[in-house]
Design a protein around this motif. Structure first.
Motif, PDB file in Angstrom:
ATOM      1  N   ILE A 359       0.809  -1.221   0.000  1.00 46.25           N
ATOM      2  CA  ILE A 359       0.000   0.000   0.000  1.00 46.25           C
ATOM      3  C   ILE A 359       0.842   1.270   0.000  1.00 46.25           C
ATOM      4  CG2 ILE A 359      -1.643   1.334   1.405  1.00 46.25           C
ATOM      5  CD1 ILE A 359      -2.806  -1.391   2.288  1.00 46.25           C
ATOM      6  N   THR A 360       1.926   1.292   0.763  1.00 50.68           N
ATOM      7  CA  THR A 360       2.684   2.532   0.914  1.00 50.68           C
ATOM      8  C   THR A 360       4.179   2.215   1.075  1.00 50.68           C
ATOM      9  OG1 THR A 360       2.738   4.640   2.150  1.00 50.68           O
ATOM     10  CG2 THR A 360       2.326   2.654   3.443  1.00 50.68           C
ATOM     11  N   GLY A 361       4.998   3.258   1.300  1.00 50.91           N
ATOM     12  CA  GLY A 361       6.433   3.054   1.553  1.00 50.91           C
ATOM     13  C   GLY A 361       7.320   3.330   0.357  1.00 50.91           C
ATOM     14  N   SER A 362       6.738   3.471  -0.837  1.00 48.75           N
ATOM     15  CA  SER A 362       7.546   3.841  -2.003  1.00 48.75           C
ATOM     16  C   SER A 362       6.637   4.527  -3.015  1.00 48.75           C
ATOM     17  CB  SER A 362       8.224   2.607  -2.621  1.00 48.75           C
ATOM     18  OG  SER A 362       7.249   1.691  -3.086  1.00 48.75           O
ATOM     19  N   LEU A 363       7.282   5.236  -3.935  1.00 46.95           N
ATOM     20  CA  LEU A 363       6.510   5.920  -4.981  1.00 46.95           C
ATOM     21  C   LEU A 363       6.487   5.008  -6.197  1.00 46.95           C
ATOM     22  CD1 LEU A 363       7.994   9.538  -4.630  1.00 46.95           C
ATOM     23  CD2 LEU A 363       6.010   8.545  -3.468  1.00 46.95           C
ATOM     24  N   GLU A 364       5.498   4.145  -6.260  1.00 49.76           N
ATOM     25  CA  GLU A 364       5.405   3.200  -7.364  1.00 49.76           C
ATOM     26  C   GLU A 364       3.951   3.140  -7.826  1.00 49.76           C
ATOM     27  OE1 GLU A 364       8.552  -0.200  -7.013  1.00 49.76           O
ATOM     28  OE2 GLU A 364       7.858   0.188  -4.986  1.00 49.76           O
ATOM     29  N   LYS A 365       3.804   2.957  -9.086  1.00 55.81           N
ATOM     30  CA  LYS A 365       2.477   2.890  -9.713  1.00 55.81           C
ATOM     31  C   LYS A 365       1.591   1.906  -8.955  1.00 55.81           C
ATOM     32  CE  LYS A 365       0.388   1.959 -14.157  1.00 55.81           C
ATOM     33  NZ  LYS A 365       0.560   1.695 -15.584  1.00 55.81           N
ATOM     34  N   GLY A 366       0.405   2.349  -8.598  1.00 53.22           N
ATOM     35  CA  GLY A 366      -0.542   1.467  -7.923  1.00 53.22           C
ATOM     36  C   GLY A 366      -0.541   1.619  -6.420  1.00 53.22           C
ATOM     37  N   LYS A 367       0.531   2.156  -5.887  1.00 54.39           N
ATOM     38  CA  LYS A 367       0.525   2.369  -4.438  1.00 54.39           C
ATOM     39  C   LYS A 367      -0.269   3.629  -4.108  1.00 54.39           C
ATOM     40  CE  LYS A 367       4.482  -0.108  -2.580  1.00 54.39           C
ATOM     41  NZ  LYS A 367       5.628  -0.044  -1.653  1.00 54.39           N
ATOM     42  N   ALA A 368      -0.658   3.731  -2.843  1.00 52.84           N
ATOM     43  CA  ALA A 368      -1.354   4.937  -2.393  1.00 52.84           C
ATOM     44  C   ALA A 368      -0.420   6.136  -2.513  1.00 52.84           C
ATOM     45  CB  ALA A 368      -1.806   4.772  -0.948  1.00 52.84           C
ATOM     46  N   ALA A 369      -1.011   7.293  -2.802  1.00 48.60           N
ATOM     47  CA  ALA A 369      -0.208   8.510  -2.925  1.00 48.60           C
ATOM     48  C   ALA A 369       0.057   9.094  -1.541  1.00 48.60           C
ATOM     49  CB  ALA A 369      -0.918   9.511  -3.829  1.00 48.60           C
ATOM     50  N   ASP A 370       1.057   8.507  -0.858  1.00 45.78           N
ATOM     51  CA  ASP A 370       1.543   9.025   0.432  1.00 45.78           C
ATOM     52  C   ASP A 370       2.890   9.661   0.119  1.00 45.78           C
ATOM     53  OD1 ASP A 370      -0.666   7.708   1.422  1.00 45.78           O
ATOM     54  OD2 ASP A 370       0.471   6.212   2.561  1.00 45.78           O
ATOM     55  N   ILE A 371       2.928  10.970   0.045  1.00 47.66           N
ATOM     56  CA  ILE A 371       4.054  11.660  -0.590  1.00 47.66           C
ATOM     57  C   ILE A 371       4.480  12.876   0.215  1.00 47.66           C
ATOM     58  CG2 ILE A 371       4.789  12.871  -2.703  1.00 47.66           C
ATOM     59  CD1 ILE A 371       2.608  11.247  -4.199  1.00 47.66           C
ATOM     60  N   VAL A 372       5.798  13.060   0.312  1.00 47.21           N
ATOM     61  CA  VAL A 372       6.347  14.216   1.021  1.00 47.21           C
ATOM     62  C   VAL A 372       7.095  15.104   0.031  1.00 47.21           C
ATOM     63  CG1 VAL A 372       8.169  14.908   2.647  1.00 47.21           C
ATOM     64  CG2 VAL A 372       6.541  13.117   3.274  1.00 47.21           C
ATOM     65  N   ILE A 373       6.855  16.405   0.126  1.00 49.88           N
ATOM     66  CA  ILE A 373       7.610  17.372  -0.677  1.00 49.88           C
ATOM     67  C   ILE A 373       8.494  18.168   0.278  1.00 49.88           C
ATOM     68  CG2 ILE A 373       7.451  19.361  -2.235  1.00 49.88           C
ATOM     69  CD1 ILE A 373       4.545  18.237  -2.863  1.00 49.88           C
ATOM     70  N   MET A 374       9.796  18.092   0.027  1.00 51.28           N
ATOM     71  CA  MET A 374      10.756  18.735   0.922  1.00 51.28           C
ATOM     72  C   MET A 374      11.376  19.927   0.212  1.00 51.28           C
ATOM     73  SD  MET A 374      13.799  16.761   2.895  1.00 51.28           S
ATOM     74  CE  MET A 374      12.890  15.893   4.142  1.00 51.28           C
ATOM     75  N   ASN A 375      11.458  21.046   0.929  1.00 47.94           N
ATOM     76  CA  ASN A 375      12.051  22.268   0.393  1.00 47.94           C
ATOM     77  C   ASN A 375      13.561  22.261   0.651  1.00 47.94           C
ATOM     78  OD1 ASN A 375      12.849  24.817  -0.265  1.00 47.94           O
ATOM     79  ND2 ASN A 375      11.303  25.875   0.964  1.00 47.94           N
ATOM     80  N   LEU A 376      14.336  22.219  -0.424  1.00 49.64           N
ATOM     81  CA  LEU A 376      15.797  22.148  -0.299  1.00 49.64           C
ATOM     82  C   LEU A 376      16.451  23.526  -0.364  1.00 49.64           C
ATOM     83  CD1 LEU A 376      16.260  19.260  -2.900  1.00 49.64           C
ATOM     84  CD2 LEU A 376      16.166  19.008  -0.409  1.00 49.64           C
ATOM     85  N   ASP A 377      15.646  24.564  -0.501  1.00 48.15           N
ATOM     86  CA  ASP A 377      16.184  25.909  -0.731  1.00 48.15           C
ATOM     87  C   ASP A 377      16.533  26.580   0.602  1.00 48.15           C
ATOM     88  OD1 ASP A 377      16.976  27.923  -2.397  1.00 48.15           O
ATOM     89  OD2 ASP A 377      14.991  28.832  -2.563  1.00 48.15           O
ATOM     90  N   LYS A 378      17.457  25.991   1.333  1.00 44.56           N
ATOM     91  CA  LYS A 378      17.794  26.422   2.679  1.00 44.56           C
ATOM     92  C   LYS A 378      19.311  26.412   2.842  1.00 44.56           C
ATOM     93  CE  LYS A 378      13.421  25.541   4.231  1.00 44.56           C
ATOM     94  NZ  LYS A 378      12.908  24.737   5.335  1.00 44.56           N
TER      95      LYS A 378
END
Lengths: 436, 436
Positions: A359-378
């Protein structure tokens, strides 16, 4: 062209797939609850139409982090008592506070705060062991977080029950109520082999088999626990669980600090997943878990924060960083637990340990969209040579900018979408004025 | 009524004085470069008039943090090479990069980035060991940071000199140039007893005596170093320095991982201050410093980040948290290195180790106004029972809101006052594209 609900772009997309690929100028296409595609932005943008394109300049996109063990509602006891021996901490502070204050209302309010803290730290799934888990489930769903919730079981009376049979009855009701929920996975959470006798543990196994749910249990956390189980049953804790039929792949063994080589092999052979709560183990002086040895033996080891009363935060990024560093020093080998492995443990292995690997733990087709966007501009993430290294060693929870759970935006620009941060904080302050 | 330039208010003011007082609804009055008063707001507001009153609701006010050891300009190598044995890391990555890229311009640009990261993490004073320290001094002054800058000395040629005599000559010029500066304290920084022979170390002592400046030196960092010194000189490193007259109170001994009981007593007897860089020691697999033993022996121990190439950040809050936790586990005692002690090491003891105890490190009348304002209005800092515990165990660098150095506001709402964050980041990215 296909329709997508979101196209999430990132200078670095880290699917955390088997090949540790890093997609530069990548994108994730989301439709409904699921990831429908992952690849380079130039390809994704040719295949999918979406009104909502999230820009990716100086951003990293990664799977939601997995917290494989906590007692979320204990966040209301954060910092109430620190720098104390475990026994004094529990007996003088935590247990009296719990027996005085615990209620469904307390658990609901406190869990909201814990979920908010976790989501803002990029955690999209947590595994809980506590009481009044119905309240916890409602709070998690309200804020939009994925959770594995374990109805706590002990052999003695607490504010939530009289004896093991009552806890077991409640656990079954809890399982029946939540089974099949899109965000909540119910499980059973015997506190430990010292707080649950053999008869209780056998009943728990039977109930778990009946409903096909996982069992979460604290295991071999302290030297005292190992000695206590040996004294009572003539066996070390892992052997004791084995003798009761509780060493199998649906067990999530939390802590596992005090293991001998034979026990490591037993955990591996029986495919038991391990939740490693290093900051809690360090802070309570419990000891140092043989993680590199467990990983070498093929055991799935993931990170847990434990409760905020013993940590004192709910932050998997800092668990990664602490674990990667401490195990190098203890092993006398700076190559162990490298940055990629740390992020793997915080994502895919975390999901697998909890039984949510599909269901989760990686960004792969078919998995739930559990996603983090991290700001690297620091400043503290500049310059950037290796994205894994930055996430494992330099990033902070505050670098998490936006978060999706199950296809839904739950945090945007560090603000929760379906909760009022000010109100959650105010409620916590009110409770703490009473508790103090 | 007296005139003050600023009245800085806080729900919690932590002077870090001898009695660990916590002033609720407190305030600090600042005039010119100095703190003129500290107390409850109701008293301060009756004694002082100021046009600039900084509000304190849900804020903590504490002394600026002290980073007692870094190589600031190495921030440009952050994350360039990780998870490697020390020798390979140095020989294959760091030294080649240094010999190719180091220049006054590199050091100036990189130090600006490092100072920005440190100020935003609440660090107001840092101690540096590197080359081209003139460039470093100019960068620190430009952004408004206090620094102890050590002109690096080794026995072999580098991009900044041919031999020890040339480094010593440069060091003397550097000292003469900067002595008496209000923000910069020059010192001499022999790399180590293995990179500087006995003759060089004796000349360094003479130069330090002549100008009354401190000496910073890496000491007993690795097991290899101890064996190397023993092989060459028949003595362990501490004894070796003692035999050369270099064990005295103006020495800042960095690392001190590998000490025996006798060496701990020697450091205490000779009042040598120690810079403890736990995250670097852990990450490089160097070992675990006997900090509780050193503190018990009466040694002043403070925190250092080491360079960002080996850490990978410049964050004293996280050093505090890591150290407090790791030493509990290693000592098997959760009462060691409690939250108050950790903050003391990060502030007053840090200043004393650097010889700046009369100038900074606590909020006391007459000291320079080096002050951090921390925003506590965050989920991960809620609820609040014990402010020390929150700072040591729960706070992040991103909770630092505003910073004063020497009476001047240098960070307001996480933005630098006399530097352009975007420009500093852009410059770092340009350099890294070349270095990669």
């Amino acid at each position: 062209m296909q329709q997508a609900d979101y196209i999430i772009r990132g200078d670095y997309v880290l699917p955390m797939d088997e090949s540790y690929s890093v997609i530069k100028d990548g994108a994730v296409a989301v439709k409904g609850e699921a990831i429908v595609d992952v690849g380079q932005y130039k390809d994704i943008s040719k295949k999918y139409l979406s009104k909502k394109i999230i820009p990716g300049k100086n951003r990293a996109v990664l799977p939601g982090l997995i917290n494989t063990h906590t007692h979320a509602a204990m966040v209301y006891f954060r910092g109430m008592a620190d720098d104390l021996p475990l026994k004094e901490w529990l007996e003088k502070y935590i247990w009296p506070a719990e027996s005085k204050w615990l209620s469904p209302e307390f658990v609901s309010d406190a869990t909201e705060l814990a979920c908010l803290e976790m989501l803002k730290a990029g955690i999209t799934t947590y595994s809980d062991m506590y009481f009044f888990e119905d309240a916890s489930g409602n709070a998690a769903k309200k804020i939009g977080m994925r959770a594995v919730l374990g109805a706590g079981i002990v052999d003695f009376p607490t504010i939530s029950g009289k004896n093991a049979d009552e806890y077991l009855g409640n656990a079954e009701k809890f399982i029946e109520k939540w089974k099949g929920d899109e965000l909540i996975t119910p499980c059973i959470a015997p506190h430990s082999a010292y707080a649950c006798g053999p008869e209780t543990l056998k009943k728990i196994k039977k109930l778990a088999d009946k409903h096909d749910v996982p069992i979460h249990i604290h295991l071999s956390e302290t030297r005292w626990e190992v000695e206590d189980i040996q004294k009572k049953y003539g066996r070390r804790p892992i052997d004791h669980l084995y003798s009761l039929g509780l060493l199998y792949e649906k067990i999530v063994a939390v802590h596992c600090v005090w293991l001998d080589e034979n026990e490591i092999q037993m955990l591996a052979r029986h495919k038991v997943g391990v939740s490693h709560c290093i900051e809690s183990n360090l802070k309570l002086g419990s000891g140092i878990t043989p993680v590199p040895q467990m990983l070498r033996a093929g055991i799935k080891v993931a990170f847990g924060t434990d409760g905020a009363a013993s940590n004192n935060d709910l932050n998997i990024l800092s668990e990664m960083s602490t674990a990667a560093k401490v195990h190098k020093a203890v092993s006398n080998d700076p190559t162990v637990l490298d940055a990629k492995t740390a992020l793997l443990m915080a994502t895919r292995l975390g999901a697998e340990v909890l039984g949510l690997g599909k269901i989760t733990g990686s960004l792969e087709k078919g998995k739930a969209a559990d996603i983090v966007i991290m700001n690297l501009d620091k400043p503290h993430l500049t310059p950037l040579y290796d994205i894994y290294s930055h996430i494992a060693y330099s990033s902070m929870a505050s670098d998490v900018e936006s978060v999706f759970v199950n296809g839904k935006l739950v945090v945007v620009n560090r603000k929760p979408c379906s909760a009022d941060e000010g109100e959650i904080i105010s409620k916590a302050r009110e409770w703490s004025r009473k508790i103090r």
